[in-house]
Design an enzyme around this catalytic site. Structure first.
Site, PDB file in Angstrom:
ATOM      1  N   CYS A  61     -18.045  29.650  71.522  1.00 12.02           N
ATOM      2  CA  CYS A  61     -18.484  31.006  71.810  1.00 12.02           C
ATOM      3  C   CYS A  61     -18.040  31.374  73.225  1.00 12.02           C
ATOM      4  O   CYS A  61     -17.941  30.534  74.111  1.00 12.02           O
ATOM      5  CB  CYS A  61     -19.982  31.219  71.745  1.00 12.02           C
ATOM      6  SG  CYS A  61     -20.707  30.782  70.180  1.00 12.02           S
TER       7      CYS A  61
ATOM      8  N   ARG B 154     -12.366  30.597  71.719  1.00 12.24           N
ATOM      9  CA  ARG B 154     -13.610  29.821  71.695  1.00 12.24           C
ATOM     10  C   ARG B 154     -14.411  30.040  70.415  1.00 12.24           C
ATOM     11  O   ARG B 154     -15.420  29.376  70.184  1.00 12.24           O
ATOM     12  CB  ARG B 154     -14.486  30.196  72.899  1.00 12.24           C
ATOM     13  CG  ARG B 154     -13.818  30.003  74.232  1.00 12.24           C
ATOM     14  CD  ARG B 154     -14.727  30.440  75.345  1.00 12.24           C
ATOM     15  NE  ARG B 154     -15.844  29.542  75.491  1.00 12.24           N
ATOM     16  CZ  ARG B 154     -15.851  28.447  76.230  1.00 12.24           C
ATOM     17  NH1 ARG B 154     -14.766  28.131  76.927  1.00 12.24           N
ATOM     18  NH2 ARG B 154     -16.908  27.680  76.315  1.00 12.24           N
TER      19      ARG B 154
ATOM     20  N   TRP C 243     -18.733  31.508  67.465  1.00 11.19           N
ATOM     21  CA  TRP C 243     -18.353  30.466  66.514  1.00 11.19           C
ATOM     22  C   TRP C 243     -19.678  29.919  66.003  1.00 11.19           C
ATOM     23  O   TRP C 243     -20.450  29.316  66.747  1.00 11.19           O
ATOM     24  CB  TRP C 243     -17.562  29.364  67.209  1.00 11.19           C
ATOM     25  CG  TRP C 243     -16.961  28.360  66.266  1.00 11.19           C
ATOM     26  CD1 TRP C 243     -15.767  28.453  65.616  1.00 11.19           C
ATOM     27  CD2 TRP C 243     -17.530  27.101  65.870  1.00 11.19           C
ATOM     28  NE1 TRP C 243     -15.561  27.339  64.844  1.00 11.19           N
ATOM     29  CE2 TRP C 243     -16.614  26.492  64.974  1.00 11.19           C
ATOM     30  CE3 TRP C 243     -18.713  26.429  66.173  1.00 11.19           C
ATOM     31  CZ2 TRP C 243     -16.851  25.243  64.384  1.00 11.19           C
ATOM     32  CZ3 TRP C 243     -18.948  25.200  65.587  1.00 11.19           C
ATOM     33  CH2 TRP C 243     -18.023  24.614  64.706  1.00 11.19           C
TER      34      TRP C 243
ATOM     35  N   ASN D 206     -23.921  31.046  74.848  1.00 10.06           N
ATOM     36  CA  ASN D 206     -22.961  30.044  74.400  1.00 10.06           C
ATOM     37  C   ASN D 206     -23.650  28.698  74.531  1.00 10.06           C
ATOM     38  O   ASN D 206     -24.131  28.373  75.608  1.00 10.06           O
ATOM     39  CB  ASN D 206     -21.716  30.127  75.302  1.00 10.06           C
ATOM     40  CG  ASN D 206     -20.819  28.922  75.165  1.00 10.06           C
ATOM     41  OD1 ASN D 206     -20.777  28.283  74.124  1.00 10.06           O
ATOM     42  ND2 ASN D 206     -20.091  28.606  76.219  1.00 10.06           N
ATOM     43  N   GLY D 207     -23.747  27.952  73.435  1.00  6.00           N
ATOM     44  CA  GLY D 207     -24.400  26.650  73.505  1.00  6.00           C
ATOM     45  C   GLY D 207     -25.402  26.487  72.386  1.00  6.00           C
ATOM     46  O   GLY D 207     -25.363  27.208  71.388  1.00  6.00           O
TER      47      GLY D 207
ATOM     48  N   GLU E 162       0.448  13.670  65.452  1.00  3.16           N
ATOM     49  CA  GLU E 162       0.346  15.022  66.018  1.00  3.16           C
ATOM     50  C   GLU E 162       1.114  16.033  65.150  1.00  3.16           C
ATOM     51  O   GLU E 162       0.649  17.148  64.943  1.00  3.16           O
ATOM     52  CB  GLU E 162       0.881  15.003  67.471  1.00  3.16           C
ATOM     53  CG  GLU E 162       0.906  16.339  68.180  1.00  3.16           C
ATOM     54  CD  GLU E 162      -0.444  17.031  68.305  1.00  3.16           C
ATOM     55  OE1 GLU E 162      -1.472  16.435  67.998  1.00  3.16           O
ATOM     56  OE2 GLU E 162      -0.448  18.211  68.694  1.00  3.16           O
TER      57      GLU E 162
ATOM     58  N   LYS F  33      -0.720  19.220  63.536  1.00  8.32           N
ATOM     59  CA  LYS F  33      -0.281  20.599  63.764  1.00  8.32           C
ATOM     60  C   LYS F  33      -0.104  21.312  62.430  1.00  8.32           C
ATOM     61  O   LYS F  33      -0.549  22.435  62.253  1.00  8.32           O
ATOM     62  CB  LYS F  33       1.061  20.665  64.525  1.00  8.32           C
ATOM     63  CG  LYS F  33       1.024  20.385  65.999  1.00  8.32           C
ATOM     64  CD  LYS F  33       0.470  21.485  66.856  1.00  8.32           C
ATOM     65  CE  LYS F  33      -1.008  21.427  67.062  1.00  8.32           C
ATOM     66  NZ  LYS F  33      -1.601  20.405  67.871  1.00  8.32           N
TER      67      LYS F  33
ATOM     68  N   GLU G  70      -3.518  21.960  60.695  1.00 10.01           N
ATOM     69  CA  GLU G  70      -4.346  22.945  61.417  1.00 10.01           C
ATOM     70  C   GLU G  70      -3.964  24.384  61.089  1.00 10.01           C
ATOM     71  O   GLU G  70      -4.823  25.237  60.938  1.00 10.01           O
ATOM     72  CB  GLU G  70      -4.171  22.771  62.936  1.00 10.01           C
ATOM     73  CG  GLU G  70      -5.011  21.695  63.560  1.00 10.01           C
ATOM     74  CD  GLU G  70      -4.770  21.590  65.068  1.00 10.01           C
ATOM     75  OE1 GLU G  70      -5.748  21.547  65.799  1.00 10.01           O
ATOM     76  OE2 GLU G  70      -3.598  21.556  65.514  1.00 10.01           O
TER      77      GLU G  70
ATOM     78  N   HIS H 242       2.196  -0.356  53.016  1.00  5.81           N
ATOM     79  CA  HIS H 242       0.829  -0.782  52.713  1.00  5.81           C
ATOM     80  C   HIS H 242       0.012   0.350  52.098  1.00  5.81           C
ATOM     81  O   HIS H 242      -1.211   0.377  52.242  1.00  5.81           O
ATOM     82  CB  HIS H 242       0.148  -1.310  53.986  1.00  5.81           C
ATOM     83  CG  HIS H 242       0.869  -2.482  54.576  1.00  5.81           C
ATOM     84  ND1 HIS H 242       0.935  -3.703  53.950  1.00  5.81           N
ATOM     85  CD2 HIS H 242       1.586  -2.611  55.718  1.00  5.81           C
ATOM     86  CE1 HIS H 242       1.651  -4.540  54.692  1.00  5.81           C
ATOM     87  NE2 HIS H 242       2.069  -3.888  55.774  1.00  5.81           N
TER      88      HIS H 242
ATOM     89  N   LYS I 100     -10.970  26.416  69.776  1.00  9.54           N
ATOM     90  CA  LYS I 100     -10.204  25.660  70.761  1.00  9.54           C
ATOM     91  C   LYS I 100     -11.100  24.747  71.596  1.00  9.54           C
ATOM     92  O   LYS I 100     -10.673  23.707  72.064  1.00  9.54           O
ATOM     93  CB  LYS I 100      -9.458  26.629  71.672  1.00  9.54           C
ATOM     94  CG  LYS I 100      -8.459  25.900  72.511  1.00  9.54           C
ATOM     95  CD  LYS I 100      -7.347  26.774  72.952  1.00  9.54           C
ATOM     96  CE  LYS I 100      -6.277  25.949  73.586  1.00  9.54           C
ATOM     97  NZ  LYS I 100      -5.517  25.162  72.618  1.00  9.54           N
TER      98      LYS I 100
END
Ligand code: G6P
Length: 616
Positions: free
Chosen positions: A2, A27, A74, A98-99, A489, A493, A496, A512, A611
């Site tokens: 947020c 955020r 968020w 926020n929190g 990575e 990417k 995501e 394996h 993010k």
């Protein structure tokens, strides 16, 4: 998560707040809202969905007034909806937050027993009711009412609050979530990070946990002021810092998406992160920021890196350098896993916390545990004065500039740069590298921006390959050694932002398990530059081809053998082995970008992600 913004000045507040929120959308972006004091009372507009919806709502119902607060959300408590969007209002009070309020269940029950009716499912609305109750019970000002209310609350928060009876005042507080003040000419602002305020000022005050601040907008006679106290009412001074980020750094600058712009900014981000930190003459790194003098550097018995997400992949590359160049045993752990088992830290550990935001909850919690056990902590972060660097003994900031795209790119390669610097520093102090070796490693690092520019020149070719992956539902990424974390990575990417299932695997592990998946429908991206493990990886490519798998290879220019095996090849420049991970990741970032963009996805704000992850 947020983002919050507050504005008190002489200009119309709503557009300024919405503009600031746009910079904070990384955020969270499931709903947004704004509250403005128009001199008579507080008007609130909220909207479900991305900020665009709020902009449209504000355009339909213009808000007058030069003081206000805003929020981009968020969801944690309560689904994304207009009712759950901030600001939350109770009586004359409006709050953005926020929190997480940890004791929200008990407080909610207490307020309901007193007859309070809630109109949302959020924990935030509790703060609004507590402040309203304090004012009704005779608190002298909003400042005092917020102080009294926060004494009842446990958890992490940054808040900004308005009172209809105080048209020049915003009260804000910070405890565990970031909050910065921006000091302008005739205006004063607060926000979750500096990028939201940069269009107005570069003079920032970073609040500390436990700070309560009363912002007063400019009146007919006086300019704006900020009064900061601790929760116990002790006045405190916090220094004003001049920030060298420019407002245009947080703009798209002609690129279709921030992510694409940020991929192209990597040469600059790496060069900036190296700048002033290397001593080529002595083949060494200036270690001041690392916070370890040569004696302490020699005393380190183990490096323990903690990180999440993309930063974790940077940490895995860092482990190769730390072991190969500094010869120091290195462990890499996910922040969330450190708190889920009885991790052991020693006083002679160097704990490196890698976090672009400097706020990630799990990394922060793990760093606290390591510090409590007496370990030295070094933070690698892109955000000045964020929570993790504040806790650390040393801070090596990456200088990537603001990263807006939720999928991290330039922060990743800037983190690699920082970790390479730490590795060379430790290698030199511990006698694992002599001056010549140090110099040649650092010269390699200095050449990286040029190599990346060369790779970016082939972006159009990567776009062509991406076309062939648009319909793929699964993609396998393989790499060895330094390039195993790059395979992870590359897969991260892709998933995501393109929402395809992608998996990164150590090439040596292919037989394996993943080999069972290979058939003509499975694209396999193989990272196979001409390095020490080249022939082994080439063997994997042959195994994939033998099972009709489709190979997309990253190979060193002139590799004839690969030429005959792969369906597509992205050519890499010949470069020293230790810099290869900087180079191999770039085409994979572009590949993910072009696949997602081709699918028409919101590349910068992929679904369900944020993010900055400040929840467990
Ligand atoms: C989120 C972001 C990722 C990031 C991760 C760790 O999941 O979407 O891009 O890698 O958090 O964040 P940090 O700020 O600690 O690097």
């Amino acid at each position: 998560m947020c983002g919050i913004v507050g504005y008190a000045g002489r200009q119309s507040a709503a557009p300024i707040i919405v503009d600031g929120l746009r910079k904070l959308e990384y955020r969270g972006y499931d709903s947004a809202g704004v509250a403005v004091h128009d001199g008579r009372g507080i008007e609130v507009v909220r909207a479900l969905g991305k900020l665009r919806a709020l902009s449209e709502a504000v355009a339909k119902r213009p808000l007058e007034g030069t003081l206000g607060i805003g929020h981009t959300r968020w969801a944690t408590h309560g689904r994304p909806s207009e009712e759950n969007a901030h600001p939350h209002v109770a009586g004359k009070v409006a709050v953005v937050h926020n929190g997480i309020i940890e004791n929200h269940v008990a407080l909610r029950r207490e307020l309901i027993a007193e007859g309070v009716r809630f109109s949302s499912e959020t924990d935030t609305e509790i703060i609004a009711h507590l402040v309203d109750r304090a004012l009704r019970n005779g608190a002298r000002s909003l400042f005092e009412a917020v102080r009294a209310s926060l004494q009842l609350v446990t958890g992490a928060y940054a808040i900004a609050v308005l009172n209809a009876d105080e048209p020049l005042t915003i009260v804000a507080a910070r405890h565990g979530s970031p909050l910065v003040l921006g000091i302008g000419e005739n205006e004063i602002l607060c926000g979750s990070d500096i990028s939201a305020l940069l269009a107005h000022t570069r003079d920032m005050v970073f609040l500390e946990d436990g700070d309560l601040v009363e912002l007063r907008g400019p009146g007919p006679e006086a300019g704006p002021t900020a009064r900061i106290q601790t929760m116990d009412g002790v006045p405190v001074e916090r220094p004003t810092k001049r920030i060298d980020w420019s407002p245009t750094m947080a703009e798209r600058g002609g690129f279709k998406h921030f992510m694409l712009k940020e991929i192209h900014e990597q040469p600059d981000a790496i060069a900036a992160t190296l700048r002033g930190r290397i001593d080529l003459e002595n083949g060494d790194v200036h270690g001041g920021e690392i916070g370890l003098d040569p004696v302490s550097a020699r005393a380190i018995r183990r490096v323990y890196i903690i990180a999440c997400g993309t930063s974790y992949h940077a940490a895995l590359v860092g482990r190769y350098w730390l072991e190969a160049l500094a010869r120091v045993p290195t462990t890499v752990e996910l922040g969330s896993e450190v708190s889920n088992r009885p991790a052991v830290f020693f006083e002679d550990d160097l704990v490196i916390a890698v976090s672009q935001s400097g706020e990630t909850f799990d990394t922060l919690a793990a760093v606290k545990a390591a510090k409590a056990a007496g370990a030295r902590v070094l933070a690698v972060s892109n955000v000045l004065d964020s929570a993790i660097p504040r806790l650390a003994h040393g801070e090596l900031y990456t200088r990537a500039g603001p990263e807006i795209g939720v999928a991290s790119t330039k922060c990743f390669t800037a983190q690699l740069t920082a970790l390479l610097l730490v590795s060379v520093y430790l290698g030199r102090q511990r006698g694992a590298l002599d001056a010549d070796a140090g110099r040649s490693l650092l010269q390699g690092a200095c050449a990286v921006p040029g190599f990346i520019n060369e790779l970016l020149g082939d972006a159009d070719y990567v776009r062509t390959i991406a076309t062939s992956l648009v319909d793929a539902t699964d993609v396998l990424f393989l790499g060895r050694g330094y390039n195993y974390p790059i395979a992870l990575e590359g897969a991260l990417k892709l998933k995501e932002i393109s929402y395809a299932h992608a998996e990164g695997y150590a090439a040596g592990e292919m037989k394996h398990g993943p080999i069972a998946l290979i058939d003509a429908s499975l694209p396999v991206v193989v990272i196979a530059p001409k390095d020490a493990s080249y022939f082994k990886t080439l063997g994997n490519v042959q195994e994939v081809r033998a099972r009709e798998g489709r190979v997309i290879a990253l190979a060193t220019k002139g590799d004839e053998a690969m030429h005959d095996l792969a369906e597509h090849i992205i050519w890499l420049p010949e470069a020293p082995e230790h810099v290869l991970p900087f180079l191999t990741v770039v085409p994979l970032q572009l590949l993910a970008y072009y696949v997602a963009s081709r699918k028409g996805h919101d590349v910068d704000q992929p679904r369900n992600l944020a993010k900055t992850v400040t929840v467990e």
